[in-house]
Design a protein around this motif. Structure first.
Motif, short mmCIF file in Angstrom:
data_model
loop_
_atom_site.label_atom_id
_atom_site.label_comp_id
_atom_site.label_asym_id
_atom_site.label_seq_id
_atom_site.Cartn_x
_atom_site.Cartn_y
_atom_site.Cartn_z
N ARG A 179 0.84 -1.21 0.00
CA ARG A 179 0.00 0.00 0.00
C ARG A 179 0.87 1.25 0.00
N GLU A 183 1.11 4.55 -2.65
CA GLU A 183 0.66 5.86 -2.20
C GLU A 183 1.80 6.84 -1.92
N THR A 184 3.04 6.37 -1.88
CA THR A 184 4.16 7.21 -1.49
C THR A 184 4.82 7.84 -2.72
N ASP A 185 5.24 9.12 -2.58
CA ASP A 185 5.90 9.78 -3.72
C ASP A 185 7.33 9.29 -3.85
N PRO A 325 -3.43 4.25 8.55
CA PRO A 325 -4.54 4.32 7.60
C PRO A 325 -5.86 4.42 8.34
#
Length: 426
Positions: A179, A183-185, A325
């Motif tokens: 996940r 979602e991480t840059d 989350p």
């Protein structure tokens, strides 16, 4: 000299003896059926109605489950599934026999925990789960303790560690790392998990793979095994592989995937330590239940447990680089209720009475009103002998059986009131 090879030989011999002991003690096979309950038990102890009233309703409504009649015709015996059907279909004075359960609420989650080994955590967890099932609730037991006392008591004697809470942690690590990768840059890279965890297939396991039925039709279990005793070391390694993994929320995320209506009560039995297993149960819990014995050293242990737990929860508050989350639990961790319960209590022992007074002075209304009394039947109940609720009173003196059962019935009355109170607040 004595090394790991000698230990391996001892282990092999012990396993052979373990199988022999298992055949001659209670640790029952998974398929062993739960005993039947007499019409007297169903009426007086389960439905809390007069036996003659119950017999009258059975005669008036022949389409109700009839149970199994003794040859002399004096007594009927019902399976728990039949008891539950009777509960759903019968009304007494126009009142339902179903236990209270607020609509639209998820299951209440309880963590049974303390430092002290032998305080009765597993015995209390086992009996409260079974009392709740007899009361008509649907229960999921999560055995967080690798000693696996509760698992063995429910017949889970052969469990692979992949399908224990350790497996839930490994599965969560893989899924959370995936996940984060999505979602991480680019400026915040996510660690790559090594093949020794990636190639296990744990990430593909489904929630039902961990949940097993028991001989109690309304109790399921996430079982544990002594082979998962290295779980604390493994989870520490998991955290090194991905320091951003919010390990403490693994069990909570797992429980979040369950349908809100699947269970009424989720009861976690914790090991006598504050580690990754216990903290997962604590974070997932709406209510803490802390059993403790009636002597100074156990009071001291309970006091130290509260202190260490306070420090652990304070550390969790700011302990993660990434936010948790969205889920049904959050940080800082808050509980709807915290209760302390005295176990192994002898009302005739003056020292026990004094310690009860000390507990009451410190914990006040957070001390449950009814301690679990120390009787020979209570001492014998558990994984080696049937629980009080599984014992057939025909094999005992009924008064002795009722005295032991009444202690747990009273403890469950307190517990049920706490559950209903927590339901109002979640």
């Amino acid at each position: 000299m004595f090394d790991h090879k000698d230990l391996a030989q001892l282990h092999s011999s012990a396993l052979k003896m373990q199988n022999c002991i298992r055949q001659n003690t209670y640790c029952p096979p998974e398929g062993k059926a739960l005993r039947r309950f007499s019409s007297w038990e169903v009426a007086e102890l389960i439905f809390k109605i007069n036996h003659s009233t119950f017999r009258g309703r059975m005669s008036a409504e022949p389409d109700l489950p009839g149970g199994e009649v003794e040859p002399d015709g004096r007594q009927r015996w019902f399976t728990l599934s039949e008891v539950n059907e009777l509960r759903r279909r019968m009304k007494v004075n126009r009142q339902s026999l179903m236990p209270p359960r607020p609509a639209g609420k998820r299951a209440v989650r309880v963590a049974m925990c303390n430092y002290e080994g032998g305080a009765g955590k597993s015995t209390v967890a086992l009996h409260l789960a079974q009392a709740a099932a007899l009361d008509g609730y649907r229960v999921l037991v999560v055995d967080m303790d690798p000693q696996s006392t509760v698992s063995r008591a429910f017949g889970q004697c052969e469990v692979t560690e992949d399908y224990t809470p350790l497996g839930i942690l490994a599965r969560d690590l893989i899924r959370e790392t995936d996940r984060m990768a999505l979602e991480t840059d680019v400026d915040t890279p996510v660690p790559t998990l090594p093949a020794q965890i990636r190639d296990t297939g744990m990430g593909e396991l489904r929630v039902p793979d961990f949940i097993k039925p028991t001989r109690w039709p309304s109790i399921d279990i996430v079982a544990n095994t002594p082979n998962a005793a290295f779980g604390e070391f493994a989870s520490a390694k998991f955290r090194r592989w991905n320091p951003r993994w919010s390990f403490v929320a693994a069990l909570s995320r797992f429980l979040d995937t369950l349908d809100d209506e699947a269970y009424d009560l989720i009861l976690c039995d914790c090991p006598p330590a504050i580690g990754h297993q216990t903290m997962n149960a604590v974070f997932a819990a709406d209510m803490l239940y802390v059993p403790s014995g009636p002597n100074y050293f156990e009071f001291d242990s309970t006091t130290r447990f509260i202190g260490r737990l306070t420090e652990a929860l304070r550390g969790l508050k700011d302990g993660f680089d990434a936010p948790l989350p969205d889920g049904k639990m959050s940080l800082p961790k808050e509980f709807a209720e915290v209760k302390f319960m005295l176990t192994r209590f002898d009302p005739a022992d003056e020292a026990h009475q004094k310690m009860r007074g000390a507990y009451a002075e410190i914990f006040g209304e957070r001390l449950t009103p009814h301690p679990v009394e120390d009787t020979r039947l209570v001492q014998k109940s558990g994984p080696i002998q049937p629980s009080i609720y599984e014992m057939d009173y025909r094999d005992l003196t009924r008064d002795v059986w009722r005295a032991a059962r009444s202690s747990f019935d009273s403890a469950y009355t307190d517990f049920r009131a706490d559950i209903l109170s927590v339901w109002d607040r979640i």
